[in-house]
Design an enzyme around this catalytic site. Sequence first.
Site, mmCIF file in Angstrom:
data_model
loop_
_atom_site.group_PDB
_atom_site.id
_atom_site.type_symbol
_atom_site.label_atom_id
_atom_site.label_comp_id
_atom_site.label_asym_id
_atom_site.label_seq_id
_atom_site.Cartn_x
_atom_site.Cartn_y
_atom_site.Cartn_z
ATOM 1 N N ASN A 81 0.363 2.384 -4.569
ATOM 2 C CA ASN A 81 0.888 1.074 -4.173
ATOM 3 C C ASN A 81 1.362 0.230 -5.346
ATOM 4 O O ASN A 81 1.713 -0.937 -5.160
ATOM 5 C CB ASN A 81 -0.166 0.301 -3.376
ATOM 6 C CG ASN A 81 -0.681 1.091 -2.200
ATOM 7 O OD1 ASN A 81 -1.787 1.612 -2.251
ATOM 8 N ND2 ASN A 81 0.137 1.227 -1.161
ATOM 9 N N VAL A 88 3.673 -4.495 -7.010
ATOM 10 C CA VAL A 88 2.600 -4.150 -6.088
ATOM 11 C C VAL A 88 3.094 -4.225 -4.649
ATOM 12 O O VAL A 88 3.731 -5.201 -4.259
ATOM 13 C CB VAL A 88 1.410 -5.129 -6.263
ATOM 14 C CG1 VAL A 88 0.276 -4.788 -5.306
ATOM 15 C CG2 VAL A 88 0.919 -5.141 -7.700
ATOM 16 N N CYS A 89 2.780 -3.202 -3.885
ATOM 17 C CA CYS A 89 3.055 -3.220 -2.449
ATOM 18 C C CYS A 89 1.732 -3.524 -1.754
ATOM 19 O O CYS A 89 0.832 -2.686 -1.688
ATOM 20 C CB CYS A 89 3.612 -1.880 -1.979
ATOM 21 S SG CYS A 89 4.089 -1.917 -0.249
ATOM 22 N N LEU A 90 1.620 -4.750 -1.282
ATOM 23 C CA LEU A 90 0.403 -5.219 -0.622
ATOM 24 C C LEU A 90 0.834 -6.183 0.467
ATOM 25 O O LEU A 90 1.594 -7.124 0.196
ATOM 26 C CB LEU A 90 -0.509 -5.910 -1.649
ATOM 27 C CG LEU A 90 -1.829 -6.471 -1.154
ATOM 28 C CD1 LEU A 90 -2.737 -5.364 -0.638
ATOM 29 C CD2 LEU A 90 -2.523 -7.224 -2.289
#
Length: 156
Positions: A81, A88-90
């Site tokens: 992620n 950041v992939c959140l």
Amino acid sequence: MAVVREKRLQREWEILQRQPPPFVHAWPRSADVLDQVEAIIEGAPDTPYAGGRFRVQVTVPARYPFEPPLVRFLTPIYHPNIDSAGRVCLDLLQMPPQGSWRPSANLIAVLAALQQLLVEPNPDDALEADIARVFRSNREAFERTAHEWTLRHAHE
């Protein structure tokens, strides 16, 4: 709007100083600039990131809390992620309908979510497809590589 934002940031910093999330250390870049945050996210025990100290930069946008902060890992990390540029992939860091950011969220929640992401990567919402594939198909290889990267890049 700027006054409301500044008061809110001040209140969040007061809470963060009293009750930081576990494995998180954060401070404003300077005492009079609360919208530029530097943090250290420690890898939790029993994870491939254990013992690591990951530097993170958080930038609070002018429209905060109506827009989420921008987050970037400065320390290289092997994670599905987090890409090679530190993005950041959140879900919490994205606006609806793709994400779950709400004005009621705060910097404390963001920092805690980043630490939790090191405990529980989400290969179904990956920025790094190759790492996600390894995570799903060969967890042992993923953990070994993540640990090697942690030793190489995140030990101060």
